[in-house]
Design a protein around this motif. Structure first.
Motif, mmCIF file in Angstrom:
data_model
loop_
_atom_site.group_PDB
_atom_site.id
_atom_site.type_symbol
_atom_site.label_atom_id
_atom_site.label_comp_id
_atom_site.label_asym_id
_atom_site.label_seq_id
_atom_site.Cartn_x
_atom_site.Cartn_y
_atom_site.Cartn_z
ATOM 1 N N MET A 137 0.847 -1.189 0.000
ATOM 2 C CA MET A 137 0.000 0.000 0.000
ATOM 3 C C MET A 137 0.889 1.248 0.000
ATOM 4 S SD MET A 137 -3.088 -1.197 0.098
ATOM 5 C CE MET A 137 -4.211 -0.014 0.769
ATOM 6 N N VAL A 138 0.429 2.290 -0.690
ATOM 7 C CA VAL A 138 1.125 3.571 -0.721
ATOM 8 C C VAL A 138 0.141 4.659 -0.322
ATOM 9 C CG1 VAL A 138 2.843 2.873 -2.444
ATOM 10 C CG2 VAL A 138 0.678 3.842 -3.191
ATOM 11 N N GLN A 139 0.678 5.806 0.025
ATOM 12 C CA GLN A 139 -0.154 6.912 0.472
ATOM 13 C C GLN A 139 -0.081 8.048 -0.545
ATOM 14 O OE1 GLN A 139 0.984 8.460 4.276
ATOM 15 N NE2 GLN A 139 -0.920 9.558 4.550
ATOM 16 N N CYS A 140 -1.228 8.626 -0.863
ATOM 17 C CA CYS A 140 -1.295 9.755 -1.785
ATOM 18 C C CYS A 140 -0.564 10.940 -1.161
ATOM 19 C CB CYS A 140 -2.748 10.122 -2.082
ATOM 20 S SG CYS A 140 -2.916 11.562 -3.153
ATOM 21 N N ALA A 141 0.320 11.564 -1.929
ATOM 22 C CA ALA A 141 1.092 12.693 -1.424
ATOM 23 C C ALA A 141 0.219 13.934 -1.237
ATOM 24 C CB ALA A 141 2.244 13.006 -2.379
ATOM 25 N N ARG A 192 -5.409 11.797 -11.010
ATOM 26 C CA ARG A 192 -4.669 12.781 -11.810
ATOM 27 C C ARG A 192 -4.843 14.197 -11.282
ATOM 28 N NH1 ARG A 192 -2.552 11.639 -16.642
ATOM 29 N NH2 ARG A 192 -2.945 13.755 -17.361
ATOM 30 N N SER A 193 -5.996 14.519 -10.737
ATOM 31 C CA SER A 193 -6.222 15.875 -10.250
ATOM 32 C C SER A 193 -5.351 16.210 -9.045
ATOM 33 C CB SER A 193 -7.697 16.074 -9.903
ATOM 34 O OG SER A 193 -8.068 15.216 -8.851
ATOM 35 N N HIS A 194 -4.773 15.217 -8.396
ATOM 36 C CA HIS A 194 -3.895 15.477 -7.257
ATOM 37 C C HIS A 194 -2.446 15.664 -7.663
ATOM 38 C CE1 HIS A 194 -6.740 13.835 -3.924
ATOM 39 N NE2 HIS A 194 -7.253 14.834 -4.618
ATOM 40 N N LEU A 195 -2.130 15.393 -8.919
ATOM 41 C CA LEU A 195 -0.763 15.610 -9.395
ATOM 42 C C LEU A 195 -0.442 17.095 -9.350
ATOM 43 C CD1 LEU A 195 -0.764 13.243 -12.463
ATOM 44 C CD2 LEU A 195 0.682 12.996 -10.470
ATOM 45 N N PRO A 196 0.838 17.451 -9.137
ATOM 46 C CA PRO A 196 1.205 18.867 -9.190
ATOM 47 C C PRO A 196 0.917 19.447 -10.574
ATOM 48 C CG PRO A 196 2.980 17.542 -8.273
ATOM 49 C CD PRO A 196 1.943 16.601 -8.777
ATOM 50 N N ASP A 197 0.667 20.742 -10.674
ATOM 51 C CA ASP A 197 0.299 21.388 -11.937
ATOM 52 C C ASP A 197 1.337 21.170 -13.022
ATOM 53 O OD1 ASP A 197 -2.080 22.314 -10.989
ATOM 54 O OD2 ASP A 197 -1.234 24.212 -10.274
ATOM 55 N N GLU A 198 2.614 21.171 -12.679
ATOM 56 C CA GLU A 198 3.668 21.010 -13.691
ATOM 57 C C GLU A 198 3.584 19.661 -14.401
ATOM 58 O OE1 GLU A 198 7.305 19.483 -10.882
ATOM 59 O OE2 GLU A 198 6.611 21.545 -10.679
ATOM 60 N N SER A 199 3.156 18.608 -13.681
ATOM 61 C CA SER A 199 3.082 17.289 -14.305
ATOM 62 C C SER A 199 1.930 17.213 -15.302
ATOM 63 C CB SER A 199 2.922 16.213 -13.242
ATOM 64 O OG SER A 199 1.669 16.331 -12.611
ATOM 65 N N HIS A 231 -4.692 5.946 1.479
ATOM 66 C CA HIS A 231 -3.884 4.761 1.194
ATOM 67 C C HIS A 231 -4.570 3.943 0.106
ATOM 68 C CE1 HIS A 231 -2.250 5.877 5.094
ATOM 69 N NE2 HIS A 231 -1.161 5.212 4.730
ATOM 70 N N LEU A 232 -3.767 3.468 -0.857
ATOM 71 C CA LEU A 232 -4.301 2.655 -1.941
ATOM 72 C C LEU A 232 -3.230 1.677 -2.405
ATOM 73 C CD1 LEU A 232 -4.303 4.644 -5.252
ATOM 74 C CD2 LEU A 232 -3.494 5.673 -3.166
ATOM 75 N N PRO A 233 -3.630 0.598 -3.102
ATOM 76 C CA PRO A 233 -2.645 -0.366 -3.595
ATOM 77 C C PRO A 233 -1.681 0.313 -4.570
ATOM 78 C CG PRO A 233 -4.851 -1.280 -3.741
ATOM 79 C CD PRO A 233 -5.002 0.167 -3.385
ATOM 80 N N GLN A 234 -0.441 -0.107 -4.535
ATOM 81 C CA GLN A 234 0.578 0.520 -5.366
ATOM 82 C C GLN A 234 0.249 0.400 -6.853
ATOM 83 O OE1 GLN A 234 4.501 -0.965 -4.643
ATOM 84 N NE2 GLN A 234 5.471 0.791 -5.593
ATOM 85 N N GLY A 235 -0.388 -0.683 -7.259
ATOM 86 C CA GLY A 235 -0.745 -0.870 -8.661
ATOM 87 C C GLY A 235 -1.792 0.116 -9.152
ATOM 88 N N GLU A 236 -2.616 0.643 -8.271
ATOM 89 C CA GLU A 236 -3.646 1.603 -8.651
ATOM 90 C C GLU A 236 -3.183 3.051 -8.532
ATOM 91 O OE1 GLU A 236 -7.262 0.927 -6.544
ATOM 92 O OE2 GLU A 236 -7.188 -1.240 -6.877
ATOM 93 N N ALA A 237 -2.028 3.270 -7.926
ATOM 94 C CA ALA A 237 -1.536 4.627 -7.698
ATOM 95 C C ALA A 237 -0.827 5.164 -8.937
ATOM 96 C CB ALA A 237 -0.578 4.635 -6.512
ATOM 97 N N ILE A 238 -0.788 6.481 -9.051
ATOM 98 C CA ILE A 238 -0.059 7.152 -10.114
ATOM 99 C C ILE A 238 1.269 7.602 -9.512
ATOM 100 C CG2 ILE A 238 -0.033 9.106 -11.697
ATOM 101 C CD1 ILE A 238 -3.131 9.070 -11.495
ATOM 102 N N ALA A 239 2.358 7.070 -10.019
ATOM 103 C CA ALA A 239 3.678 7.425 -9.510
ATOM 104 C C ALA A 239 4.226 8.597 -10.311
ATOM 105 C CB ALA A 239 4.622 6.230 -9.615
ATOM 106 N N TRP A 240 4.700 9.623 -9.605
ATOM 107 C CA TRP A 240 5.251 10.793 -10.273
ATOM 108 C C TRP A 240 6.383 11.345 -9.434
ATOM 109 C CZ3 TRP A 240 5.545 13.127 -14.711
ATOM 110 C CH2 TRP A 240 5.947 14.456 -14.783
ATOM 111 N N ARG A 241 7.603 11.305 -9.992
ATOM 112 C CA ARG A 241 8.807 11.833 -9.348
ATOM 113 C C ARG A 241 8.996 11.300 -7.930
ATOM 114 N NH1 ARG A 241 9.438 18.004 -11.550
ATOM 115 N NH2 ARG A 241 9.343 17.426 -13.735
#
Length: 100
Positions: A54-58, A80-87, A63-73
């Motif tokens: 499990m990983v935690q949304c930054a 996707r809406s939680h990603l930083p604006d630059e991404s 908390h969600l399974p790592q396979g369902e998470a979006i990894a960024w930097r």
């Protein structure tokens, strides 16, 4: 006066003895619980092979399974809406319009 001191010493001795006995029982009870818990864990067998870390949304901390998470930097996000604006700006096209 001597009788009072002797009586006080006897009462304090009994209290000390009862307290030591209660602590010994408590330690024995905890050891028994730990032993039973380890036996239950050993009897349960190995962990599920399909379990996913499990990983935690930054952004929001969900908390969600790592396979369902979006990894960024090096961080993980739940959507996707939680990603930083630059991404989002790097991957978007001006002609495609907003993405859901």
């Amino acid at each position: 006066m001597a009788r009072i001191l002797i009586l006080l010493a006897v009462v304090l001795g009994v209290i000390w003895w009862l307290r030591a006995r209660a602590e010994a029982r408590l330690a024995e009870h905890r050891a028994r619980q730990a032993r039973e818990a380890s036996e239950r864990t050993a009897a349960a067998g190995p962990a599920d092979a399909t379990a996913e870390p499990m990983v935690q949304c930054a952004q929001c901390g969900v908390h969600l399974p790592q396979g369902e998470a979006i990894a960024w930097r090096g961080l993980h996000y739940c959507r996707r809406s939680h990603l930083p604006d630059e991404s989002r700006a790097e991957g978007s096209d001006s002609s495609s319009g907003p993405r859901p």
